[in-house]
Design a protein around this motif. Structure first.
Motif, PDB file in Angstrom:
ATOM      1  N   LEU A  38     -21.955 -15.611 -97.093  1.00  0.00           N
ATOM      2  CA  LEU A  38     -20.773 -14.994 -96.479  1.00  0.00           C
ATOM      3  C   LEU A  38     -19.973 -16.044 -95.712  1.00  0.00           C
ATOM      4  O   LEU A  38     -20.536 -16.860 -94.978  1.00  0.00           O
ATOM      5  CB  LEU A  38     -21.190 -13.856 -95.544  1.00  0.00           C
ATOM      6  CG  LEU A  38     -21.830 -12.665 -96.255  1.00  0.00           C
ATOM      7  CD1 LEU A  38     -22.466 -11.723 -95.246  1.00  0.00           C
ATOM      8  CD2 LEU A  38     -20.800 -11.925 -97.094  1.00  0.00           C
ATOM      9  N   GLN A  46     -17.098  -9.076 -92.646  1.00  0.00           N
ATOM     10  CA  GLN A  46     -17.972 -10.091 -93.246  1.00  0.00           C
ATOM     11  C   GLN A  46     -18.710 -10.876 -92.158  1.00  0.00           C
ATOM     12  O   GLN A  46     -19.888 -11.176 -92.307  1.00  0.00           O
ATOM     13  CB  GLN A  46     -17.167 -11.047 -94.123  1.00  0.00           C
ATOM     14  CG  GLN A  46     -16.724 -10.449 -95.421  1.00  0.00           C
ATOM     15  CD  GLN A  46     -15.839 -11.407 -96.192  1.00  0.00           C
ATOM     16  OE1 GLN A  46     -15.052 -12.159 -95.614  1.00  0.00           O
ATOM     17  NE2 GLN A  46     -15.963 -11.384 -97.508  1.00  0.00           N
ATOM     18  N   GLN A  99     -21.990  -4.055 -99.705  1.00  0.00           N
ATOM     19  CA  GLN A  99     -21.599  -5.441 -99.926  1.00  0.00           C
ATOM     20  C   GLN A  99     -21.958  -5.811-101.360  1.00  0.00           C
ATOM     21  O   GLN A  99     -23.112  -5.655-101.762  1.00  0.00           O
ATOM     22  CB  GLN A  99     -22.345  -6.372 -98.965  1.00  0.00           C
ATOM     23  CG  GLN A  99     -22.018  -6.156 -97.505  1.00  0.00           C
ATOM     24  CD  GLN A  99     -20.677  -6.777 -97.148  1.00  0.00           C
ATOM     25  OE1 GLN A  99     -20.413  -7.913 -97.495  1.00  0.00           O
ATOM     26  NE2 GLN A  99     -19.858  -6.017 -96.457  1.00  0.00           N
TER      27      GLN A  99
END
Length: 124
Positions: A38, A46, A99
């Motif tokens: 990330l 994020q 995600q």
């Protein structure tokens, strides 16, 4: 464990302790890998997920190290660490949900939380 602990109880305790430590190690690895993917300069969401992954990796690693120590820790201290690890793992799994590509990391977090819960039952 008390002096009246049967060999079967001791075996179960050690087996559950090992299983929990192994699940914590897997969760720590999965979270560290996921967090490294990330972008730290990404969206606020994020960044939150990345930080949660890092924290989960650290808590799981510390729990695994505690469970791997040969010396006797107090049962209450073990229980507190397991509950902290369980809670952080569940939160991290929820953070990873949704995600893209994070499904296996979320599964590792849930498996760790389950192993911590199971080991707390063994502690009595």
């Amino acid at each position: 464990m008390t002096p009246s602990t049967s060999p079967q109880q001791l075996y179960r305790f050690l087996e559950d302790r090992f299983t929990c430590a192994q699940a914590c190690t897997e969760c720590a690895r999965a979270c560290a890998v996921r967090a490294s993917l990330l972008d730290p300069d990404g969206t606020e969401q994020q960044e939150r997920v990345r930080r949660m992954g890092i924290m989960c990796a650290e808590v799981c690693d510390a729990t695994c190290r505690m469970l791997s120590e040969q010396n006797r820790q107090d049962e209450e201290g073990i229980r507190v660490q397991l509950e902290w690890c369980r809670s952080v793992s569940v939160d991290c799994a929820h953070a990873f949900d949704g995600q893209s590509g994070a499904e296996s990391a979320a599964d590792a977090c849930r498996a760790c939380a389950d192993a911590c819960s199971d080991f707390m039952v063994t502690l009595g």
